[in-house]
Design a protein around this motif. Structure first.
Motif, short mmCIF file in Angstrom:
data_model
loop_
_atom_site.label_atom_id
_atom_site.label_comp_id
_atom_site.label_asym_id
_atom_site.label_seq_id
_atom_site.Cartn_x
_atom_site.Cartn_y
_atom_site.Cartn_z
N LEU A 75 -8.18 9.60 -1.47
CA LEU A 75 -8.67 9.50 -2.84
C LEU A 75 -7.65 8.74 -3.69
CD1 LEU A 75 -9.99 13.14 -3.03
CD2 LEU A 75 -11.27 11.08 -2.48
N ASP A 76 -7.94 8.52 -4.95
CA ASP A 76 -7.02 7.82 -5.84
C ASP A 76 -5.69 8.54 -5.89
OD1 ASP A 76 -8.91 5.91 -6.44
OD2 ASP A 76 -9.67 6.98 -8.19
N GLY A 77 -4.61 7.81 -5.65
CA GLY A 77 -3.28 8.42 -5.62
C GLY A 77 -3.10 9.25 -4.36
N ASP A 81 -5.00 13.45 -1.32
CA ASP A 81 -5.18 12.93 0.04
C ASP A 81 -5.01 14.09 1.02
OD1 ASP A 81 -5.51 10.51 -1.12
OD2 ASP A 81 -3.65 9.64 -0.39
#
Length: 120
Positions: A75-77, A81
């Motif tokens: 995912l973003d960043g 994750d």
């Protein structure tokens, strides 16, 4: 070289599928539809993303499983994750387990009372 330590979290996971009918789809069809693949493929994605190797346990708990799948959520960043391995038994819903692996700096702290069983 700085080593990254991964936090493993094993917990009971209950899965429900909603496909608009009363008929259950086979696990081999349902799980890939929501992003699961082989454990090896998901592990490779995670290792490429973090540029670190992860040694999975050689043995699983002494519980019967009929299927196992892996998934890496990028995912973003890095905060959300997550590498996960899901073990399921198609006849015994109490035999559904999941291992989540995330970087230690984003670990989830659990209280002792929230842990049903733990395995080493």
């Amino acid at each position: 070289m700085k080593k990254t330590i991964f936090f493993l979290l094993l917990f009971l996971s209950i899965f429900q599928t909603a496909n608009g009918t009363d008929e259950l789809s086979p696990y081999e069809e349902t799980y890939p539809e929501i992003g699961y693949k082989t454990v090896e493929a998901a592990l490779n994605e995670m290792e490429q993303h973090f540029k670190k190797e992860l040694q999975l346990p050689l043995r699983v708990p002494p519980i019967a499983f009929t299927h196992y799948f892996g998934r890496f959520n990028d995912l973003d960043g890095d905060l959300n994750d997550l590498f996960e391995v899901t073990f399921i038994h198609d006849q015994l819903s109490e035999n559904h387990y999941k291992i989540d692996v995330r970087p230690t700096k984003y670990k989830i702290l659990m209280k002792e009372k929230d842990v049903l069983k733990s395995y080493t």
